[in-house]
Scaffold this motif. Structure first.
Motif, PDB file in Angstrom:
ATOM      1  N   LYS A   1      23.429  37.809  21.948  1.00 52.14           N
ATOM      2  CA  LYS A   1      22.692  37.027  20.959  1.00 52.14           C
ATOM      3  C   LYS A   1      21.283  36.704  21.456  1.00 52.14           C
ATOM      4  O   LYS A   1      20.314  36.729  20.701  1.00 52.14           O
ATOM      5  CB  LYS A   1      23.489  35.745  20.663  1.00 52.14           C
TER       6      LYS A   1
ATOM      7  N   ARG B   1      29.199  28.939  23.652  1.00 53.46           N
ATOM      8  CA  ARG B   1      28.314  30.101  23.566  1.00 53.46           C
ATOM      9  C   ARG B   1      26.930  29.657  23.084  1.00 53.46           C
ATOM     10  O   ARG B   1      25.894  30.096  23.596  1.00 53.46           O
ATOM     11  CB  ARG B   1      28.920  31.115  22.591  1.00 53.46           C
ATOM     12  N   ALA B   2      26.919  28.760  22.104  1.00 52.02           N
ATOM     13  CA  ALA B   2      25.643  28.254  21.597  1.00 52.02           C
ATOM     14  C   ALA B   2      24.879  27.536  22.706  1.00 52.02           C
ATOM     15  O   ALA B   2      23.652  27.618  22.791  1.00 52.02           O
ATOM     16  CB  ALA B   2      25.870  27.313  20.418  1.00 52.02           C
ATOM     17  N   TRP B   3      25.620  26.854  23.572  1.00 47.62           N
ATOM     18  CA  TRP B   3      24.948  26.087  24.635  1.00 47.62           C
ATOM     19  C   TRP B   3      24.134  27.023  25.523  1.00 47.62           C
ATOM     20  O   TRP B   3      23.016  26.720  25.921  1.00 47.62           O
ATOM     21  CB  TRP B   3      25.975  25.305  25.462  1.00 47.62           C
TER      22      TRP B   3
ATOM     23  N   VAL C   1      23.058  30.108  24.643  1.00 47.08           N
ATOM     24  CA  VAL C   1      22.001  30.762  23.856  1.00 47.08           C
ATOM     25  C   VAL C   1      20.817  29.813  23.621  1.00 47.08           C
ATOM     26  O   VAL C   1      19.656  30.207  23.764  1.00 47.08           O
ATOM     27  CB  VAL C   1      22.548  31.264  22.497  1.00 47.08           C
ATOM     28  N   ILE C   2      21.110  28.573  23.277  1.00 42.73           N
ATOM     29  CA  ILE C   2      20.012  27.645  22.982  1.00 42.73           C
ATOM     30  C   ILE C   2      19.261  27.281  24.274  1.00 42.73           C
ATOM     31  O   ILE C   2      18.038  27.142  24.275  1.00 42.73           O
ATOM     32  CB  ILE C   2      20.518  26.375  22.256  1.00 42.73           C
TER      33      ILE C   2
ATOM     34  N   ASP D   1      32.507  28.379  19.979  1.00 45.14           N
ATOM     35  CA  ASP D   1      31.173  28.452  19.373  1.00 45.14           C
ATOM     36  C   ASP D   1      30.192  27.552  20.111  1.00 45.14           C
ATOM     37  O   ASP D   1      29.049  27.915  20.366  1.00 45.14           O
ATOM     38  CB  ASP D   1      31.250  27.989  17.902  1.00 45.14           C
ATOM     39  N   ARG D   2      30.680  26.369  20.437  1.00 41.23           N
ATOM     40  CA  ARG D   2      29.827  25.366  21.072  1.00 41.23           C
ATOM     41  C   ARG D   2      29.343  25.850  22.432  1.00 41.23           C
ATOM     42  O   ARG D   2      28.157  25.787  22.757  1.00 41.23           O
ATOM     43  CB  ARG D   2      30.643  24.080  21.227  1.00 41.23           C
TER      44      ARG D   2
ATOM     45  N   GLU E   1      29.849  20.075  27.566  1.00 42.79           N
ATOM     46  CA  GLU E   1      29.784  20.745  26.269  1.00 42.79           C
ATOM     47  C   GLU E   1      30.357  22.157  26.309  1.00 42.79           C
ATOM     48  O   GLU E   1      30.733  22.697  25.283  1.00 42.79           O
ATOM     49  CB  GLU E   1      28.334  20.790  25.770  1.00 42.79           C
TER      50      GLU E   1
END
Lengths: 312, 446
Positions: free
Chosen positions: A303, A275-277, A279-280, A272-273, A256
């Motif tokens: 973030k 970075r989100a990975w 952060v989440i 985006d994907r 991912e």
């Protein structure tokens, strides 16, 4: 029917562990309740976020990540300064170049890098070996000596090498990161073994073994929740060490965070994907009780720090 | 609060008539206490007993279904605070918010995003389940227009109608009255009117109040007005308030049997910044939000959130499993090495990750062992020489490779002799014990 707030009675508390010294020193731990439940406990320290630096230019980091770091990755000292400028609480130097399968750098070379990085920043330093249990004993010993007085956290001490690594930390007044393999009892066992050899349990940071979102995150999550419950509700002194989650290393090797847009159109844009990975994954670890996160992407770190502010 | 078997027994007829299918009333009572039987099975239960036991047997958090048909989703009905205590049962529902001012193209885009949101992850189909239509303009006709657009554009997708103005809700619900929508929300000011609509249209109803005391009071009131399918909004919008208030609600319901808060939670996590919104939604997933309303459902955001939801709602007792198959890792060719492991998802992920790390293209045979790890599967007799041989033979992997060498996990080195017997012509090689030894092992061979 009136609501009586159902509060837990906590008998234990997480140890405060300070890293670094002076104005930029960071203390982690200290919680007296389950994560962020301020209505029934106190949280003197917010969870800290470290940005990772490698001793050699990492060839296996995905492009998205390299781009976010810019051109500093060939120089650990500049890279560490960059992390400090980006707002990291701590720098985590990983001596991946010492791994026999990498450049097999000597303990002396590693010690020099560590000392140079430590001298270049005024935020605290975490120093991690390459994860090769045998080689790490020599590397971390040299590194611990070279950074004496800097109050670093060194690691990771694992079942196979904890005696030497802990001795190096102890002799040079560093804190210790002790990693066990995703199991509540193993985590406790390692802390007990360290205590038995005379290492002060209040100087340990426990690494329950991290995992990435979508790749076993739930195991780390539940192990951490159980560790924290044992520490606070059952007052188990061997579980009351702060917890570190080394997430960057897990997050930035899954599909991912690497698959280009064209390869996975149903996953949305890579940047985006990815970075989100991170952060989440970080949000999961925070909710389960992480006191220190080791991350790789400066934007993801920023973030995550925003989320921490919202949670405190 | 749950009653014990003996307490339940006191209220049964004590005739041991066996009509319920159990040998004695006491045995039946024990089954009731364990929630393995329903009082309906007893034809002679008194009305008093039904009332008392019904209340006690009701789940601590009421189950609510949104929508009808095959896209309907159930939320609530949870029994624990931490997933390791048992499991989290009904995954948080994600809904995208469409404002009445977005009527037309903007709404159409979001509707399309919901319809194309499905992804396949470890054998499960995951998607954005619902759409919330938000009134901002105070205009019933405008609101109803968007509701109609959603009903027509995304048939069957559960709808949440968001307005505190009963006239607006009346107008909107006329397009989805038989679809079991969720109405947001009854407040202290409009409770009677909203309850009336919900009751008439058999819709579920959110009770919204600022703070938990006011919320509990209001949910009691609305229940008194005859609406039982309730959802709670305590007003928490900040991540901190979400964790604290949702924890109190869940604890009060489950540990104290406090009925006024024994309903699922709805959480509005809308943020201007998409990643901040994702992070707040993640907090909701982990900390008891049953319905999560997002401003936008970008694909990258939903991939992360749906994966997190899948992780958190996985049964800790039943390991996640990967489908049995021979997987290609990297650009594997005929000559590439073939390895085998079990289908415990964590084993698979770790082994696959390390093979990818090694950058040596490989074939990875993943055998169905009911999700057990290598050693456990071996100990349970599910990872034996004959079973492995049968799998390798039937997998057809021989057609893809030019060699006959199988690398087995170091922990089951003991199998190598018997495997060579069961797989005539094959060479069995013992690999490293731990996955992290794979890069060194594979590189040394390459």
């Amino acid at each position: 029917m009136a609501l009586t707030i159902p509060k837990e009675t906590y008998s234990g508390k997480i140890y405060n562990v300070q890293l670094g010294s002076g104005a930029k020193a960071v203390t982690i731990g200290g919680a007296s309740a389950l994560p962020f439940l301020s209505f029934e406990g106190t949280f003197p320290n917010r969870p800290a976020v470290a940005l990772e630096v490698a001793d050699i230019a990492p060839d296996d980091w995905p492009e998205t990540l390299k781009k976010a770091i810019g051109g500093v990755s060939a120089n650990p000292v500049q890279w560490a300064k960059f992390c400090q400028e980006q707002g990291a609480d701590i720098v985590a130097l990983r001596l991946i170049g010492t791994h026999p399968d990498q450049q097999n750098k000597s303990p002396e070379e590693a010690a020099k890098v560590a000392a140079d990085v430590a001298a270049a920043i005024d935020i605290p330093l975490v120093i991690l070996g390459s994860g090769h249990a045998e080689k790490d004993t020599q590397v971390l010993q040299a590194v611990a000596t070279a950074t004496r007085g800097k109050n670093c956290a060194i690691g990771k001490a694992v079942e196979e090498n904890y005696k030497t690594v802990a001795a190096a930390a102890m002799a040079n007044d560093h804190k210790l990161i002790a990693m066990s393999q995703l199991d509540v009892n193993l985590a406790k066992q390692l802390n007990i073994l360290l205590s038995q050899m005379g290492f002060d349990k209040e100087r340990i940071i426990m690494d329950p073994m991290s995992s990435a979102l979508g790749y076993g995150l739930e195991y780390t999550y539940s192990v951490m929740e159980r560790i924290r419950q044992a520490a606070l509700l059952q007052n188990d002194p061997m579980m009351q060490t702060p917890i570190v989650c080394d997430i960057g290393a897990n997050v930035w090797k899954v599909k991912e965070t690497m698959a280009p847009d064209a390869e996975a159109p149903e996953w949305g844009g890579l940047e985006d994907r990815a970075r989100a990975w991170e952060v989440i994954t970080a949000s999961g670890m925070l909710a389960a009780g992480a006191d220190l996160l080791i991350m790789r992407h400066p934007g993801a770190m920023a973030k995550t720090k925003e989320l921490i502010s919202e949670l405190m | 609060m749950a009653l014990s078997g003996v307490e339940i027994f006191k209220h049964l007829p004590k005739t041991n008539c066996k009509k319920c299918g159990h040998p004695t009333c006491l045995a039946f009572a024990m089954k009731l206490a364990a929630k393995q039987a329903s009082l309906d099975a007893c034809p002679d239960a008194s009305e008093d007993a039904k009332k008392l036991l019904g209340a006690a047997a009701a789940p601590p958090i009421r189950a609510i279904t949104l929508g009808t048909g095959d896209k309907a989703v159930k939320v609530g009905d949870e029994i624990c605070l931490f997933r390791h205590e048992k499991k989290f049962f009904n995954p948080s529902v994600f809904a995208v918010a469409i404002k009445d001012t977005e009527a037309g193209d903007a709404a159409a885009k979001k509707i399309e995003a919901v319809k194309t949101s499905e992804i396949d992850r470890v054998g499960q189909k995951l998607r954005v389940e619902a759409i919330a239509v938000i009134e901002t303009a105070g205009d019933p006709a405008k609101f109803a227009g968007v509701v109609k657009q959603v009903v027509d554009g995304a048939p069957g997708v559960p709808i949440i109608l968001v307005s505190k103005n009963p006239a607006v809700i009346e107008a909107g619900i006329s397009h989805c009255a038989d679809k079991k929508p969720l109405i947001y929300a009854a407040t202290a000011e409009n409770a009677e009117a909203m309850a009336k609509i919900a009751k008439e249209k058999k819709a579920s109803l959110v009770v919204a109040a600022d703070g938990l005391d006011a919320l509990a009071e209001l949910s009691e009131k609305v229940k008194g007005l005859g609406v039982e399918d309730l959802v709670l909004d305590s007003g928490a919008r900040k991540a901190k308030d979400m964790i604290e208030q949702y924890t109190i609600i869940r604890r009060a319901a489950i540990k104290k049997g406090f009925k006024p808060l024994g309903y699922p939670i709805i959480s509005f996590v809308g943020r201007d910044d998409a990643l901040s919104e994702a992070a707040a939604a993640a907090v909701g997933v982990m900390k008891y939000a049953s319905i999560i309303i997002l401003n936008n459902v970008e694909k990258w955001k939903m991939l992360a959130l749906l994966s997190l939801r899948q992780n958190i709602y996985t049964d800790p007792q039943v390991p996640m499993q990967v489908a049995q198959n021979v997987y290609k890792v990297g650009d594997a060719k005929e000559s590439s090495p073939l390895m085998i492991t079990t289908n415990f998802s964590l084993s698979y992920f770790i082994v696959r990750g390390e093979v990818e790390n090694s950058k040596v293209p490989s074939w990875l045979a993943v055998m169905d062992n009911e999700g057990l790890s290598v050693l456990t599967a071996w100990a349970a007799g599910k990872f034996t020489a004959s079973k492995i041989a049968q799998f390798i033979t039937e997998s057809g992997v021989e057609k893809n490779i030019s060699h006959k060498e199988l690398i087995i996990p170091g922990y089951v080195a003991i199998l190598s002799g018997s495997l060579e017997e069961k797989l005539p012509g094959w060479k069995i090689t013992v690999g490293p014990r731990e996955a992290n030894g794979l890069p060194t092992f594979l590189k040394a061979r390459a």
